[in-house]
Design a protein around this motif. Structure first.
Motif: not given
Length: 637
Positions: A162, A184, A187-188, A392, A447, A466, A469-470, A494, A496
């Motif tokens: 990441g 994306e 994402n990290h 994850q 996921s 998280e 993610n994805h 998260s 998001d």
């Protein structure tokens, strides 16, 4: 700038794009959206030439400078410092710097005019390209993406995937391309870095195409939304929120057109059927049949927003205190994460654990989940707490040879196959999808399987690291609905913000190595926090003045202190009544759902009367609690 004309791209027998068109203009800031598997990342690879179209063209100026961030960059390896790697963006400046150093060495023994002229020319070009500031610019962007001064000196190879991706992003931004293609990019990133990137991209003068499932991020940056759907590229002239509104209007129009056309088709078919056998009407019938065949059919509106239709339940409710953390301290070599801090997770808490990477979010989450035992202090699970932990790395624990359905059957044998199919349907696995092998699934699909497993566990406490993610936007919406319906307790990490704003009723963050709590939604926390940190310089001034401020000297009187004690006792008593009454409400709700009650008119009437009475008491108790809590806060201030 870039013109996509009649693009067709086939994978095997499937056309991922079928005569799709899109013209990217200078200054466009476009969000490329669509379900997983709709070809978003593939389109970026087609634009940069990694893939070749089956037919159609993608044309652009030869000198167009493209900056392309994609997940393949994770494989880049270097033993050089990340500052050096980021500065690789300045290809010409670095070349000139090397040439200047070589010429300076030659000057030690050769003072010829030729060497002096070359050196002068190189230095002038280097200065014209702003070469003397490139290290500062690289340092500034790396700092914005969360790297400290010391970390910028460390080799790239010492960082996790990441963090390496952040360095690749920094290098691309430093290239100042004409167009950025970002797959994306959040994402990290942690929340502070996402906000920094939003500011940077908002001011970026070139064009941008972003693939992202973070709708808040898209709304802050884009001025155009392009939906990849059914092989086409549909353009909407606004940000993601505009897209949702505009798409809803378009679908309403399409739905009405579909209904009207279907009514017309049925009418024509009845007419054809009625006169088909009459020779005198044969010409008219054939004419109408041909007209129906030539008709441009309007498609029915697809439901792109599936709803959760399964109730995620557990057999035993937990006690009031779910997890009690007392005097927790946690350190790594040369790094102290938590210091003598405490926290309490209570039944019904929906906690979002937020903050910058490196502050200890994942560490704290692992302590809460009993996945980390190497700490001082105590972490105590409450009465009847049953927990499931999603992270994850648990995607690796999926059995690759199992089908999706087999994976859930093995994990949750108490559920029937019908129930498990219903759960999988909520996570967008319908029909024969459930028989797909785990090994053929994408990262996002795995996921979703792992999340479905987590929610089929008989657990009243969820720990989620998280989980978005994805996931594409439809899958994030599914998870939001599932967690909104979930009656237990959970804590989630998260980045998001849309996700957090829709599921959390309490915010935890780590500050000065301690767990801090904000009692409200994420949006409320953001508003409070923005006011708290608007002018950090004034904090020092306040400290100086605080000693002499009348507010600091003012002590509560004995009467006020006694009143506060009494009010707090009343508040505790109210909380106990609320808990007891809440159990009575749930008990009566359970009775009302029993066939023996709802099929008996007398029992139903009596139970309903009791329920209405208890529910009214419960609502009044909650109102009383809020009023009393406000009164106590007023006395404390």
């Amino acid at each position: 700038m870039i013109s996509i004309n009649n693009l067709t791209f086939e994978i095997g027998s499937r056309a991922l794009y079928d005569e799709a068109n899109w013209h990217i203009k200078p200054g466009d800031k476009a969000g490329l959206i669509g379900a997983n598997g709709a070809g978003k990342s593939t389109l970026l690879k087609l634009i940069v030439g990694d893939y070749a179209p089956t037919s159609g063209t993608i044309s652009m100026a030869k000198d167009l400078k493209i900056g392309y961030l994609n997940q393949d960059l994770l494989s880049y390896h270097s033993e050089k410092s990340i500052l050096h790697v980021a500065m690789e963006a300045f290809e010409r400046q670095n070349q000139l710097h090397t040439e200047i150093e070589t010429l300076l060495q030659k000057l030690e023994t050769d003072y010829s005019e030729e060497i002096l002229n070359k050196l002068s020319d190189k230095q002038m070009e280097f200065e014209a390209l702003d070469g003397y500031s490139i290290e500062f610019r690289a340092h500034e962007i790396l700092a914005g993406l969360g790297f400290s001064d010391d970390e910028q000196k460390r080799p790239l190879a010492t960082f996790s995937g990441g963090w390496r991706m952040r360095v690749m992003l920094a290098r691309i931004l430093l290239q100042t391309p004409d167009i950025l293609l970002l797959d994306e990019p959040t994402n990290h990133l942690d929340l502070p870095s996402i906000k920094w990137l939003e500011t940077y991209l908002h001011a970026f003068e070139g064009a941008i195409v972003i693939v992202s499932h973070d709708r808040y991020f898209l709304d802050k940056i884009i001025n155009k939304t392009v939906e990849s759907r059914k092989g086409k590229l549909n353009v909407y002239a606004g940000n993601y929120t505009f897209y949702l509104e505009e798409k809803s209007m378009r679908e309403e129009i399409q739905g009405n057109q579909f209904k009207n056309q279907q009514a017309k088709i049925k009418q024509e078919e009845k007419l054809i059927e009625r006169f088909r056998a009459k020779a005198s009407k044969a010409k008219m019938v054939q004419s109408r049949i041909k007209a129906l065949d030539r008709m441009d059919k309007v498609d029915a509106v697809d439901d792109d927003n599936p709803e959760v239709n399964f109730s995620f339940k557990f057999s035993k409710p937990s006690g009031r205190h779910v997890v009690t953390l007392e005097n927790i301290s946690k350190s790594y070599p040369n790094l102290e994460i938590l210091k003598n801090t405490s926290g309490l997770i209570e039944k019904g808490d929906k906690i979002a654990l937020i903050g910058a990477n490196g502050k200890g979010k994942s560490t704290l989450l692992r302590i809460v989940a009993d996945a980390d035992k190497e700490f001082s202090g105590t972490s105590i699970k409450g009465h009847n707490v049953s927990q499931t932990f999603f992270a994850q790395h648990q995607l690796e624990a999926l059995h690759l040879e199992n089908s999706i359905l087999q994976e859930l059957v093995a994990f949750a044998p108490k559920h029937t196959e019908t129930e498990l199919r219903s759960i999988l349907g909520c996570f967008l696995f319908t029909g024969d999808d459930v028989f797909k092998k785990i090994k053929v699934l994408s990262g996002g699909e795995k996921s979703r399987v792992a999340l479905a497993k987590a929610l089929t566990a008989d657990a009243n406490f969820l720990v989620l690291d998280e989980p978005t993610n994805h996931l594409d936007m439809a899958s994030v919406n599914i998870l939001i609905q599932a967690l909104q319906q979930y009656e237990g307790t959970f804590i989630v990490v998260s980045h998001d913000r849309y996700f957090l704003d829709n599921i959390a009723n309490k915010i935890w963050y780590i500050e000065e190595k301690e767990i801090k709590e904000y009692p409200g939604t994420y949006q409320e926390f953001e508003e409070w926090n923005s006011k708290r940190v608007i002018k950090p310089e004034k904090k020092v001034e306040k400290k100086v003045v605080k000693e002499e401020a009348p507010k600091e000297k003012k002590q509560p009187t004995d009467d006020t202190f006694r009143i506060l004690q009494q009010k707090n006792k009343e508040l505790s008593a109210l909380e106990q009544k609320i808990n007891t009454t809440e159990q009575q409400v749930k008990s009566l709700e359970f009775e009302l759902a029993q066939e023996a009650v709802y099929s008996d008119a007398v029992k139903l009437q009596e139970t309903t009367r009791q329920y209405n009475s208890i529910k009214a008491t419960f609502d009044q108790l909650q109102t009383d609690w809020e009023l009393l809590a406000e009164e106590i806060m007023g006395l404390e201030n």
